[in-house]
Write a protein that holds these residues in place. Structure first.
Motif, PDB file in Angstrom:
ATOM      1  N   THR A  50       0.835  -1.196   0.000  1.00  0.00           N
ATOM      2  CA  THR A  50       0.000   0.000   0.000  1.00  0.00           C
ATOM      3  C   THR A  50       0.876   1.254   0.000  1.00  0.00           C
ATOM      4  O   THR A  50       0.646   2.179  -0.782  1.00  0.00           O
ATOM      5  CB  THR A  50      -0.937  -0.003   1.220  1.00  0.00           C
ATOM      6  OG1 THR A  50      -1.762  -1.171   1.157  1.00  0.00           O
ATOM      7  CG2 THR A  50      -1.824   1.228   1.241  1.00  0.00           C
ATOM      8  N   LEU A 110      -3.778  -1.856  -5.258  1.00  0.00           N
ATOM      9  CA  LEU A 110      -4.937  -1.045  -5.605  1.00  0.00           C
ATOM     10  C   LEU A 110      -6.180  -1.458  -4.831  1.00  0.00           C
ATOM     11  O   LEU A 110      -7.013  -0.623  -4.486  1.00  0.00           O
ATOM     12  CB  LEU A 110      -5.219  -1.145  -7.105  1.00  0.00           C
ATOM     13  CG  LEU A 110      -4.072  -0.742  -8.035  1.00  0.00           C
ATOM     14  CD1 LEU A 110      -4.463  -0.951  -9.481  1.00  0.00           C
ATOM     15  CD2 LEU A 110      -3.643   0.694  -7.775  1.00  0.00           C
ATOM     16  N   ALA A 111      -6.317  -2.761  -4.574  1.00  0.00           N
ATOM     17  CA  ALA A 111      -7.474  -3.277  -3.840  1.00  0.00           C
ATOM     18  C   ALA A 111      -7.160  -4.686  -3.363  1.00  0.00           C
ATOM     19  O   ALA A 111      -6.362  -5.398  -3.982  1.00  0.00           O
ATOM     20  CB  ALA A 111      -8.723  -3.301  -4.730  1.00  0.00           C
ATOM     21  N   THR A 112      -7.795  -5.087  -2.279  1.00  0.00           N
ATOM     22  CA  THR A 112      -7.647  -6.448  -1.779  1.00  0.00           C
ATOM     23  C   THR A 112      -8.918  -6.828  -1.041  1.00  0.00           C
ATOM     24  O   THR A 112      -9.668  -5.955  -0.587  1.00  0.00           O
ATOM     25  CB  THR A 112      -6.410  -6.581  -0.855  1.00  0.00           C
ATOM     26  OG1 THR A 112      -6.246  -7.953  -0.508  1.00  0.00           O
ATOM     27  CG2 THR A 112      -6.542  -5.762   0.405  1.00  0.00           C
ATOM     28  N   GLY A 113      -9.187  -8.114  -0.933  1.00  0.00           N
ATOM     29  CA  GLY A 113     -10.372  -8.540  -0.196  1.00  0.00           C
ATOM     30  C   GLY A 113     -10.580 -10.031  -0.241  1.00  0.00           C
ATOM     31  O   GLY A 113      -9.939 -10.747  -1.006  1.00  0.00           O
TER      32      GLY A 113
END
Length: 107
Positions: free
Chosen positions: A30, A36-39
């Motif tokens: 980060t 950019l994105a994680t989940g």
């Protein structure tokens, strides 16, 4: 270049060390602007199928638990090799299992 890194579900429960190691890895990515994105992903999901004008909606899950994608990270890196290196670092943190990396096309 953007890449989608996907993690298959694992049978083992994460421990405190794994959470700490992953938190440090995510913080590093980060801070560098790579992540950019994680989940995590709900294993159930919904499947949409179309045939002509008919669209069918089916509730999941659709695959065996060991084949389901459990989580993802969207990264932006300079090369495929850099994406693979980040994938290698991830695998070293989480241990045995399987991940996939695919380039994302478009804006």
């Amino acid at each position: 270049m953007r890449y989608l890194m996907m993690q298959k579900a694992q049978d083992t429960e994460p421990d405190a060390k794994l959470y700490a190691d992953m938190a440090a890895f995510v913080e590093e990515l980060t801070a560098s602007g790579v992540l950019l994105a994680t989940g995590g992903l709900d294993p159930a999901g919904v499947k949409l199928s179309s045939s002509g004008d008919e669209i069918t909606v089916t509730d999941g899950p659709f695959t065996e638990a060991k084949e389901a994608i459990a989580g993802f990270a969207l990264i932006e890196v300079r090369s495929r090799e850099e994406a693979i290196e980040l994938g290698r670092r991830f695998r070293k943190i989480v241990g045995d299992g399987e991940s996939m990396i695919q380039q994302v096309y478009g804006p």
